[in-house]
Design a protein around this motif. Structure first.
Motif, PDB file in Angstrom:
ATOM      1  N   GLU A 194      74.466  17.984  79.199  1.00 25.55           N
ATOM      2  CA  GLU A 194      75.860  18.087  78.742  1.00 25.55           C
ATOM      3  C   GLU A 194      76.601  19.160  79.535  1.00 25.55           C
ATOM      4  OE1 GLU A 194      76.179  20.959  74.984  1.00 25.55           O
ATOM      5  OE2 GLU A 194      74.767  19.319  74.603  1.00 25.55           O
TER       6      GLU A 194
ATOM      7  N   ASP B 258      70.595  25.418  81.501  1.00 19.49           N
ATOM      8  CA  ASP B 258      69.541  25.587  80.489  1.00 19.49           C
ATOM      9  C   ASP B 258      69.681  24.665  79.291  1.00 19.49           C
ATOM     10  OD1 ASP B 258      68.459  27.739  82.038  1.00 19.49           O
ATOM     11  OD2 ASP B 258      69.984  29.064  81.183  1.00 19.49           O
ATOM     12  N   VAL B 259      70.384  23.561  79.458  1.00 13.75           N
ATOM     13  CA  VAL B 259      70.469  22.565  78.387  1.00 13.75           C
ATOM     14  C   VAL B 259      69.916  21.250  78.938  1.00 13.75           C
ATOM     15  CG1 VAL B 259      71.946  21.359  76.735  1.00 13.75           C
ATOM     16  CG2 VAL B 259      72.458  23.706  77.358  1.00 13.75           C
ATOM     17  N   TYR B 260      68.624  21.057  78.735  1.00  9.64           N
ATOM     18  CA  TYR B 260      67.933  19.901  79.293  1.00  9.64           C
ATOM     19  C   TYR B 260      67.271  19.130  78.153  1.00  9.64           C
ATOM     20  CZ  TYR B 260      68.499  23.198  83.117  1.00  9.64           C
ATOM     21  OH  TYR B 260      69.021  24.124  83.996  1.00  9.64           O
TER      22      TYR B 260
ATOM     23  N   GLY C 122      70.677  18.357  83.609  1.00  7.21           N
ATOM     24  CA  GLY C 122      71.428  18.914  82.473  1.00  7.21           C
ATOM     25  C   GLY C 122      72.123  17.834  81.673  1.00  7.21           C
TER      26      GLY C 122
ATOM     27  N   ALA D 121      72.265  16.700  73.000  1.00  2.00           N
ATOM     28  CA  ALA D 121      71.919  17.113  71.634  1.00  2.00           C
ATOM     29  C   ALA D 121      72.848  16.498  70.591  1.00  2.00           C
ATOM     30  CB  ALA D 121      71.970  18.635  71.539  1.00  2.00           C
TER      31      ALA D 121
ATOM     32  N   LYS E  92      75.876  22.060  82.066  1.00  2.00           N
ATOM     33  CA  LYS E  92      75.673  23.362  81.442  1.00  2.00           C
ATOM     34  C   LYS E  92      74.270  23.860  81.765  1.00  2.00           C
ATOM     35  CE  LYS E  92      75.852  25.687  76.940  1.00  2.00           C
ATOM     36  NZ  LYS E  92      76.182  25.542  75.501  1.00  2.00           N
TER      37      LYS E  92
END
Length: 204
Positions: free
Chosen positions: A164, A195-197, A162, A202, A193
């Motif tokens: 962030e 599902d933020v890969y 992940g 970003a 967090k």
């Protein structure tokens, strides 16, 4: 410890509302702490000053340290003073990447960005893991100021993916450790967090 820091400020805000928690806040500059309830004890001091550190740790149930700088030297002093005072529960924040556990291109990017900065955090983790304390080492991903508390965790030895996590979410996890001292004891836990890969955060 490090009560003026951004994650710590969220932790304090969460805990200050709980009647069964007695807070002692320790910082180099207490002006950065903000205003909380009258029952909060505030100590200004330096983690590398043994007398200051002893005043902060003596009589506590749990020590939560969110420090920067010579964290390896600080970790050594914290472990020593906790042992001297018979205080066992330690929550110590380090960083993702201290075990080269960050997977794929994100891991390569992370190493380029902060590789040299991870050395004292890894030394701090080694000192804590070699101790007899009931520790949790917390390894957050790249931090955001988003107003959210979603997180997922990984254990030492598992790949970290992940990119962030919100400071508020890390604080929520730390509060869960303080309220449940047996949770993730003697563990080094990555937090990000869900599902933020990707190859990098970003926002970079």
């Amino acid at each position: 410890m490090g009560a003026g820091g951004a994650i710590a400020q969220h932790v304090i805000a969460f805990l200050d509302k709980k009647e069964n928690i007695a807070l002692t806040l320790f910082a180099r500059n207490v002006k950065r702490i903000g205003k909380f309830s009258a029952t909060v004890k505030i100590i200004e001091g330096d983690v590398l000053n043994k007398e200051d550190l002893n005043n902060a740790i003596k009589g506590q149930d749990t020590v939560y340290a969110n420090l920067s700088g010579a964290v390896d030297k600080m970790a050594k002093e914290v472990v020593s003073v906790m042992n001297a005072n018979g205080v066992k529960r330690l929550i110590f924040v380090t960083s993702l990447g201290i075990y080269k556990e960050v997977a794929g291109k994100f891991g390569e990017w992370n190493e380029r960005m902060i590789g040299s900065d991870l050395v004292p955090y890894r030394k701090a983790a080694d000192i804590i893991e070699a101790s007899s304390l009931d520790y949790t080492i917390v390894r957050p991903s790249w931090l955001t100021n988003n107003d959210e508390t979603d997180y997922e965790t990984t254990q030492k030895g598992e790949p970290f993916t992940g990119t962030e996590v919100a400071r508020k979410a890390v604080a929520s996890y730390i509060v869960s450790l303080i309220e449940n001292p047996e949770k993730d004891s003697k563990a080094s836990v990555g937090i990000n967090k869900p599902d933020v890969y990707g190859d990098k955060p970003a926002f970079y």
